[in-house]
Design an enzyme around this catalytic site. Sequence first.
Site, short mmCIF file in Angstrom:
data_model
loop_
_atom_site.label_atom_id
_atom_site.label_comp_id
_atom_site.label_asym_id
_atom_site.label_seq_id
_atom_site.Cartn_x
_atom_site.Cartn_y
_atom_site.Cartn_z
N ARG A 1 0.82 -1.22 0.00
CA ARG A 1 0.00 0.00 0.00
C ARG A 1 0.86 1.28 0.00
O ARG A 1 0.46 2.30 0.54
CB ARG A 1 -0.94 0.04 1.22
CG ARG A 1 -2.01 -1.02 1.24
CD ARG A 1 -3.02 -0.84 0.13
NE ARG A 1 -4.16 -1.74 0.29
CZ ARG A 1 -4.21 -2.99 -0.13
NH1 ARG A 1 -3.16 -3.51 -0.76
NH2 ARG A 1 -5.28 -3.73 0.06
N SER B 1 -11.20 -0.81 2.81
CA SER B 1 -10.56 -1.08 4.10
C SER B 1 -10.19 0.26 4.73
O SER B 1 -9.47 1.04 4.11
CB SER B 1 -9.27 -1.87 3.92
OG SER B 1 -9.54 -3.11 3.33
N GLU C 1 -6.12 3.90 6.18
CA GLU C 1 -5.68 3.80 4.79
C GLU C 1 -6.13 5.01 3.95
O GLU C 1 -5.35 5.52 3.15
CB GLU C 1 -6.21 2.50 4.19
CG GLU C 1 -5.46 2.07 2.94
CD GLU C 1 -6.01 0.79 2.33
OE1 GLU C 1 -5.68 -0.28 2.84
OE2 GLU C 1 -6.74 0.89 1.35
N1 EPU Z 1 -11.77 -10.81 9.41
C1 EPU Z 1 -12.51 -10.64 10.54
N2 EPU Z 1 -13.74 -10.02 10.44
C2 EPU Z 1 -14.22 -9.59 9.24
C3 EPU Z 1 -13.46 -9.77 8.08
C4 EPU Z 1 -12.22 -10.38 8.18
O1 EPU Z 1 -12.10 -11.02 11.63
O2 EPU Z 1 -15.33 -9.02 9.20
C5 EPU Z 1 -10.43 -11.45 9.53
C6 EPU Z 1 -10.47 -12.90 9.17
O3 EPU Z 1 -9.56 -13.58 9.99
C7 EPU Z 1 -9.98 -12.92 7.74
C8 EPU Z 1 -8.97 -11.80 7.75
O4 EPU Z 1 -9.54 -10.82 8.64
O5 EPU Z 1 -9.39 -14.13 7.39
C9 EPU Z 1 -8.67 -11.19 6.42
O6 EPU Z 1 -9.87 -10.69 5.84
P1 EPU Z 1 -10.00 -10.46 4.27
O7 EPU Z 1 -9.61 -11.67 3.54
O8 EPU Z 1 -11.37 -9.91 3.99
O9 EPU Z 1 -8.89 -9.38 3.94
P2 EPU Z 1 -8.45 -8.04 4.66
O10 EPU Z 1 -7.08 -8.26 5.21
O11 EPU Z 1 -9.47 -7.49 5.58
C10 EPU Z 1 -7.20 -7.12 2.56
C11 EPU Z 1 -7.12 -5.77 1.87
C12 EPU Z 1 -8.32 -5.55 0.97
C13 EPU Z 1 -8.36 -6.66 -0.06
C14 EPU Z 1 -8.43 -8.02 0.68
C15 EPU Z 1 -8.34 -9.20 -0.26
C16 EPU Z 1 -5.87 -4.32 3.37
C17 EPU Z 1 -5.95 -3.23 4.39
N3 EPU Z 1 -7.04 -4.73 2.88
O12 EPU Z 1 -8.34 -7.04 3.40
O13 EPU Z 1 -8.14 -4.31 0.28
O14 EPU Z 1 -9.47 -6.53 -0.93
O15 EPU Z 1 -7.32 -8.14 1.60
O16 EPU Z 1 -7.05 -9.31 -0.76
O17 EPU Z 1 -4.78 -4.78 3.03
C18 EPU Z 1 -8.58 -2.00 0.49
O18 EPU Z 1 -7.36 -1.85 0.66
O19 EPU Z 1 -9.38 -1.01 0.51
C19 EPU Z 1 -9.11 -3.33 0.34
C20 EPU Z 1 -10.44 -3.58 0.26
#
Ligand code: EPU
Length: 345
Positions: A164, A241, A340
């Site tokens: 990022r 995010s 972010e």
């Molecule tokens: N989780 C929770 N609660 C929730 C959702 C997720 O506890 O409501 C935990 C779970 O353990 C899950 C983990 O968080 O396994 C990861 O969640 P997710 O796969 O949805 O990914 P994320 O880390 O929340 C990141 C990026 C997203 C991107 C997704 C998919 C960042 C800050 N965010 O989200 O990017 O779409 O991975 O690759 O790195 C963005 O930057 O705006 C964005 C949407």
Amino acid sequence: MQVLKQVNLAPYTTFGIGGPARWFIEASTEEDVLEAVRFAREQNAPLFVLGGGSNLLVSDAGFPGVVLHIALKGIEQQHLGAATGFSVAAGEDWDAFVTVAVCQNCGGIECLAGIPGSVGGTPVQNVGAYGQEVAETIRLVRALDLQATRFVDLSAAECGFAYRRSIFNSSHRDRYIVTSVQYELKNGVDPVVSYADLKRYFQNWKFSPALPEVSSAVREIRRGKGMLIVPGDPDCRSAGSFFKNPVISAEHFEQIVTSSNGANVPHYPVADGQVKVPAAWLLDQAGFHKGYVLGRAGISSKHTLALINRDGASASDIAALRDVIIAMVVEKFAIHLEPEPVWVG
Ligand code: EPU
């Protein structure tokens, strides 16, 4: 070039929040960009470059200077043997470009489907999702260098990409205005299906999915998390995010595991023995669940990491929720979450 005054910025952001720009200029050519910069200098006013508005929180007071809306359009293709070069103007819609690429069987950005915003914003925050990052495919970024007042072509190495992050949002913030991006996409490659959500989606398929099928799957997964813009759905009045996933030391991680009473703490190893912990999990543990409400601000009912404008929220409503979350996560985990979205004004 037309200079508008007191233009409300809320409609230009996915949050739907923000006061007026003192001056507002829309640029369709590089010459317009240059003229807008000259105008801002003549007025001795600050300049803000607005792309797709998907990663912004504009203050209620608005922006006291010139907002330059990047509306440059056009996609040019070039055959490069096993790859195809796409030179894409900064104002093109990112998701529409992903469709153009995958429909021609060009791979490298198929997992980045459904990300709201414009092409020019993708190198700035090195957009990433579902196992891919835009940095892996960028060859050149063309930009106006405000220091030298001339257009420059920066190689991927010069852009300093990390999670990022790029020079555009860190060491050289406010120095460049991106006007086009050159991506190099491989012809006829297999799509990347490495992220757990995607693997699950395709687990019962008898055939390997093609590039457009992976993009469609990503859009569907994003829709389920409220991370796809669906008109009328309040869960997507957000900036995606809201916090970055923090990277902590192995020792710090062990402390969290110990204090979590044997809970399975989700994490991903990163460089130097450090650990990335999902911010969404930290929020959940700190009591900020899906559907959480604080006045007119709240948390999406589909994903903990998306702060939303429930209805008519102001930037200060969102900031209030941001601040209680940061404070609670510091108290519970000694982690200071970093927002972010860019704060404007
Ligand atoms: N989780 C929770 N609660 C929730 C959702 C997720 O506890 O409501 C935990 C779970 O353990 C899950 C983990 O968080 O396994 C990861 O969640 P997710 O796969 O949805 O990914 P994320 O880390 O929340 C990141 C990026 C997203 C991107 C997704 C998919 C960042 C800050 N965010 O989200 O990017 O779409 O991975 O690759 O790195 C963005 O930057 O705006 C964005 C949407």
